[in-house]
Design a protein around this motif. Structure first.
Motif, PDB file in Angstrom:
ATOM      1  N   ARG A  51      13.305  31.204   2.840  1.00 41.75           N
ATOM      2  CA  ARG A  51      14.548  32.093   2.162  1.00 41.75           C
ATOM      3  C   ARG A  51      15.989  30.863   2.329  1.00 41.75           C
ATOM      4  O   ARG A  51      15.787  30.238   3.234  1.00 41.75           O
ATOM      5  CB  ARG A  51      13.784  33.068   3.312  1.00 41.75           C
ATOM      6  CG  ARG A  51      15.348  33.751   3.170  1.00 41.75           C
ATOM      7  CD  ARG A  51      15.484  34.867   4.503  1.00 41.75           C
ATOM      8  NE  ARG A  51      14.424  35.648   4.482  1.00 41.75           N
ATOM      9  CZ  ARG A  51      14.553  36.826   3.504  1.00 41.75           C
ATOM     10  NH1 ARG A  51      15.144  37.488   2.638  1.00 41.75           N
ATOM     11  NH2 ARG A  51      13.189  37.538   3.401  1.00 41.75           N
ATOM     12  N   GLY A  52      16.050  31.390   0.835  1.00 40.98           N
ATOM     13  CA  GLY A  52      17.185  30.619   0.780  1.00 40.98           C
ATOM     14  C   GLY A  52      17.309  29.075  -0.507  1.00 40.98           C
ATOM     15  O   GLY A  52      18.434  29.127  -1.047  1.00 40.98           O
ATOM     16  N   HIS A  53      15.815  28.490  -0.063  1.00 42.10           N
ATOM     17  CA  HIS A  53      15.467  27.485  -1.521  1.00 42.10           C
ATOM     18  C   HIS A  53      14.605  28.208  -1.931  1.00 42.10           C
ATOM     19  O   HIS A  53      13.427  26.781  -2.098  1.00 42.10           O
ATOM     20  CB  HIS A  53      15.599  26.260  -1.087  1.00 42.10           C
ATOM     21  CG  HIS A  53      15.020  25.934   1.136  1.00 42.10           C
ATOM     22  ND1 HIS A  53      14.325  25.757   0.683  1.00 42.10           N
ATOM     23  CD2 HIS A  53      14.923  26.829   1.843  1.00 42.10           C
ATOM     24  CE1 HIS A  53      12.941  25.898   2.125  1.00 42.10           C
ATOM     25  NE2 HIS A  53      14.653  26.297   2.964  1.00 42.10           N
ATOM     26  N   LEU A  54      14.148  29.234  -2.104  1.00 46.50           N
ATOM     27  CA  LEU A  54      12.754  29.492  -3.012  1.00 46.50           C
ATOM     28  C   LEU A  54      12.672  28.834  -4.824  1.00 46.50           C
ATOM     29  O   LEU A  54      11.511  28.595  -5.095  1.00 46.50           O
ATOM     30  CB  LEU A  54      12.575  30.598  -3.388  1.00 46.50           C
ATOM     31  CG  LEU A  54      11.586  31.845  -2.243  1.00 46.50           C
ATOM     32  CD1 LEU A  54      11.078  33.351  -2.146  1.00 46.50           C
ATOM     33  CD2 LEU A  54      10.142  30.912  -2.431  1.00 46.50           C
ATOM     34  N   ASP A  55      13.996  28.870  -5.113  1.00 43.87           N
ATOM     35  CA  ASP A  55      14.143  27.780  -6.216  1.00 43.87           C
ATOM     36  C   ASP A  55      14.019  26.976  -6.045  1.00 43.87           C
ATOM     37  O   ASP A  55      13.440  26.499  -7.614  1.00 43.87           O
ATOM     38  CB  ASP A  55      15.430  28.339  -6.964  1.00 43.87           C
ATOM     39  CG  ASP A  55      16.443  29.485  -6.998  1.00 43.87           C
ATOM     40  OD1 ASP A  55      15.445  30.624  -7.651  1.00 43.87           O
ATOM     41  OD2 ASP A  55      16.997  29.751  -7.063  1.00 43.87           O
ATOM     42  N   ASP A  56      13.870  25.743  -5.026  1.00 42.64           N
ATOM     43  CA  ASP A  56      12.874  24.530  -5.194  1.00 42.64           C
ATOM     44  C   ASP A  56      11.388  24.501  -4.760  1.00 42.64           C
ATOM     45  O   ASP A  56      10.932  23.801  -5.434  1.00 42.64           O
ATOM     46  CB  ASP A  56      13.717  23.849  -4.093  1.00 42.64           C
ATOM     47  CG  ASP A  56      15.113  23.883  -4.190  1.00 42.64           C
ATOM     48  OD1 ASP A  56      15.321  23.773  -5.488  1.00 42.64           O
ATOM     49  OD2 ASP A  56      15.923  23.411  -2.916  1.00 42.64           O
ATOM     50  N   VAL A  57      10.837  25.666  -4.527  1.00 45.63           N
ATOM     51  CA  VAL A  57       9.404  25.888  -4.360  1.00 45.63           C
ATOM     52  C   VAL A  57       8.770  25.451  -5.739  1.00 45.63           C
ATOM     53  O   VAL A  57       9.008  26.630  -6.823  1.00 45.63           O
ATOM     54  CB  VAL A  57       8.959  27.508  -3.620  1.00 45.63           C
ATOM     55  CG1 VAL A  57       7.554  26.948  -3.583  1.00 45.63           C
ATOM     56  CG2 VAL A  57       9.654  27.038  -2.469  1.00 45.63           C
ATOM     57  N   MET A  58       7.909  24.839  -6.104  1.00 43.39           N
ATOM     58  CA  MET A  58       6.607  24.637  -6.964  1.00 43.39           C
ATOM     59  C   MET A  58       5.067  24.621  -5.996  1.00 43.39           C
ATOM     60  O   MET A  58       4.440  23.566  -5.405  1.00 43.39           O
ATOM     61  CB  MET A  58       6.750  23.762  -7.875  1.00 43.39           C
ATOM     62  CG  MET A  58       5.474  22.800  -8.782  1.00 43.39           C
ATOM     63  SD  MET A  58       5.940  21.863  -9.402  1.00 43.39           S
ATOM     64  CE  MET A  58       6.714  22.046 -11.042  1.00 43.39           C
ATOM     65  N   VAL A  59       4.348  25.385  -7.212  1.00 42.23           N
ATOM     66  CA  VAL A  59       3.072  25.797  -6.259  1.00 42.23           C
ATOM     67  C   VAL A  59       2.217  25.102  -6.416  1.00 42.23           C
ATOM     68  O   VAL A  59       2.189  24.128  -8.285  1.00 42.23           O
ATOM     69  CB  VAL A  59       2.316  26.850  -6.691  1.00 42.23           C
ATOM     70  CG1 VAL A  59       1.036  27.436  -5.881  1.00 42.23           C
ATOM     71  CG2 VAL A  59       3.212  28.099  -5.542  1.00 42.23           C
ATOM     72  N   ILE A  60       1.042  24.237  -6.075  1.00 47.49           N
ATOM     73  CA  ILE A  60       0.367  22.906  -6.611  1.00 47.49           C
ATOM     74  C   ILE A  60      -0.956  23.750  -5.963  1.00 47.49           C
ATOM     75  O   ILE A  60      -1.602  23.674  -5.422  1.00 47.49           O
ATOM     76  CB  ILE A  60       0.831  22.153  -5.545  1.00 47.49           C
ATOM     77  CG1 ILE A  60       1.769  21.691  -6.043  1.00 47.49           C
ATOM     78  CG2 ILE A  60      -0.086  20.807  -6.155  1.00 47.49           C
ATOM     79  CD1 ILE A  60       3.338  21.534  -7.637  1.00 47.49           C
ATOM     80  N   SER A  61      -1.559  23.338  -7.633  1.00 44.14           N
ATOM     81  CA  SER A  61      -3.572  23.528  -7.032  1.00 44.14           C
ATOM     82  C   SER A  61      -3.973  22.186  -6.926  1.00 44.14           C
ATOM     83  O   SER A  61      -3.891  21.232  -8.000  1.00 44.14           O
ATOM     84  CB  SER A  61      -3.931  23.857  -8.755  1.00 44.14           C
ATOM     85  OG  SER A  61      -5.285  24.127  -8.946  1.00 44.14           O
ATOM     86  N   PRO A  62      -5.276  21.536  -6.207  1.00 39.99           N
ATOM     87  CA  PRO A  62      -5.466  20.751  -5.883  1.00 39.99           C
ATOM     88  C   PRO A  62      -6.209  20.416  -6.609  1.00 39.99           C
ATOM     89  O   PRO A  62      -6.952  18.618  -6.908  1.00 39.99           O
ATOM     90  CB  PRO A  62      -5.885  21.147  -4.278  1.00 39.99           C
ATOM     91  CG  PRO A  62      -6.289  22.239  -3.943  1.00 39.99           C
ATOM     92  CD  PRO A  62      -5.422  23.196  -5.514  1.00 39.99           C
ATOM     93  N   ASP A  63      -6.645  20.846  -7.227  1.00 43.47           N
ATOM     94  CA  ASP A  63      -7.962  20.614  -8.820  1.00 43.47           C
ATOM     95  C   ASP A  63      -7.500  21.293 -10.024  1.00 43.47           C
ATOM     96  O   ASP A  63      -7.165  22.767  -9.478  1.00 43.47           O
ATOM     97  CB  ASP A  63      -9.127  20.349  -8.506  1.00 43.47           C
ATOM     98  CG  ASP A  63      -9.951  21.621  -7.420  1.00 43.47           C
ATOM     99  OD1 ASP A  63      -9.022  22.696  -7.999  1.00 43.47           O
ATOM    100  OD2 ASP A  63     -10.364  21.432  -6.259  1.00 43.47           O
ATOM    101  N   VAL A  64      -8.159  21.005 -10.770  1.00 46.00           N
ATOM    102  CA  VAL A  64      -8.688  21.689 -11.878  1.00 46.00           C
ATOM    103  C   VAL A  64      -9.079  23.192 -11.901  1.00 46.00           C
ATOM    104  O   VAL A  64      -8.316  24.869 -12.056  1.00 46.00           O
ATOM    105  CB  VAL A  64      -8.757  21.514 -13.374  1.00 46.00           C
ATOM    106  CG1 VAL A  64      -9.152  22.249 -14.247  1.00 46.00           C
ATOM    107  CG2 VAL A  64      -8.390  20.390 -13.531  1.00 46.00           C
ATOM    108  N   GLY A  65      -9.627  23.440 -11.110  1.00 49.31           N
ATOM    109  CA  GLY A  65     -11.235  24.153 -10.610  1.00 49.31           C
ATOM    110  C   GLY A  65     -10.599  25.427  -9.914  1.00 49.31           C
ATOM    111  O   GLY A  65     -10.475  26.701  -9.952  1.00 49.31           O
ATOM    112  N   GLY A  66      -9.449  25.066  -9.414  1.00 50.81           N
ATOM    113  CA  GLY A  66      -8.459  26.531  -8.489  1.00 50.81           C
ATOM    114  C   GLY A  66      -7.156  27.000  -8.976  1.00 50.81           C
ATOM    115  O   GLY A  66      -6.144  27.519  -8.421  1.00 50.81           O
TER     116      GLY A  66
END
Length: 339
Positions: free
Chosen positions: A169-184
């Motif tokens: 909370r408060g810095h969601l703008d900095d968050v990036m979601v990462i998939s650990p492989d192409v299948g995910g």
């Protein structure tokens, strides 16, 4: 057939903590005590499994809670034998609640002369008399098609989204979601959409099974708080290497949200010594003492969602409604701050 007065829960030995939490949550919803059915699940001297149910279950709507986690074979046999005991005791319907579905990684033939064990397990479950399966984050969506009975596959991402919005909370703008492989990518994209974050991928190449030779980040993670999303963390070797790769690519810090914490072998020590700030898992698998003691590992409860899903199945109402944050939010009220 008349509807039984209340759903009945019974649990094997795989995850009694989760089973009791589900029972407590259902008791809150129903305004009455819903406990676990009195039974014993024991081993003979030669490790054969014996089950005896002490309560009358004739005509009852039974929900059998048993993940098939380590030891997978023992827990799977407990599930099958308990189902047989309930069926022979004239239970009206048996729903297997399998928070973690073991053998799910063997869902296709990757080379000649190999089994499709997930299909074999599905056949065994159906043959044991189970009429419906409730599970969470199957390793591959097509496993639902291996069954000739209804399968409800819950997703951890709506709960993880609530947790991320609260924790960052408060810095969601900095968050990036990462998939650990192409299948995910599909799983990661679903979570990224829920929290309004961009998506990147760690592409991994293997020289041989179990060994990652090279990792490449697809996307700009510079000064980002990266959250790796996956369904299973086993030995944590790939996860820890992915975290190092992201930091080398300019990420500010790395966290991981992974549904099923198998965490076998050196996994806990690897997480402890890794560059990751935190690893968040669900309680689909009973946490070991080492997992509970690790400062970097945090466990998110899934009992509220499973309890509501069981009640929805019992009532004959929608289970997919739990994927909606407007429906799921109130269920987790008090655990997370509401917007």
């Amino acid at each position: 057939m008349p509807t039984p007065s209340e759903p009945k829960l019974i649990s094997g030995n795989a995850n009694q903590t989760l089973a009791k939490a589900i029972a407590r949550r259902m008791s809150m919803h129903r305004g009455m005590n819903i406990g676990l059915c009195d039974a014993r699940v024991e081993r003979f001297n030669d490790a054969e499994i014996f089950v005896e149910v002490y309560e009358n279950v004739r005509g009852e709507d039974m929900f059998l809670i048993q993940p098939t986690s380590n030891p997978a074979n023992d827990n799977l046999m407990e599930l099958l034998i308990m189902s047989d005991a309930l069926r022979r005791s004239s239970a009206a319907r048996i729903t297997a609640v399998i928070p973690y579905f073991g053998y799910a990684r063997q869902d296709r033939r990757t080379k000649a002369r190999t089994p499709i064990t997930a299909k074999l397990v599905a056949n065994m479950i159906v043959e044991a008399g189970i009429e419906r399966v409730l599970t969470m984050d199957l390793h591959a969506a097509q496993i639902q098609g291996f069954f000739d009975i209804p399968v409800d596959n819950l997703y951890a991402s709506p709960v993880f989204a609530l947790d991320i919005k609260d924790a960052f909370r408060g810095h969601l703008d900095d968050v990036m979601v990462i998939s650990p492989d192409v299948g995910g990518v599909a799983r990661a994209r679903e979570l990224a959409k829920r929290i309004g974050a961009p998506l990147a991928i760690v592409d991994k190449r293997r020289e041989r099974a179990g060994e990652v030779s090279e990792m490449t980040v697809i996307g700009d993670v510079t000064d980002r708080t990266c959250i790796i999303v996956d369904d299973i963390v086993d030995t944590a070797g790939t996860l820890c290497k992915a975290a190092e790769t992201l930091l080398s690519a300019g990420a500010k810090e790395v966290h991981a949200y992974i549904t099923h914490g198998v965490l076998s072998g050196p996994a806990v020590s690897r997480v402890t010594d890794s560059v990751m700030k935190s690893l968040v898992i669900s309680d689909s698998i009973e946490a070991t003492a080492a997992v509970k003691a690790c400062d970097k590992i945090r466990i998110v409860p899934m009992a509220p969602m499973f309890a509501q899903a069981i009640l929805n199945i019992w009532h004959g109402t929608s289970v997919s409604s739990l994927f909606d944050p407007d429906t799921l939010g109130p269920i987790y009220e008090g655990l997370y701050a509401t917007e």
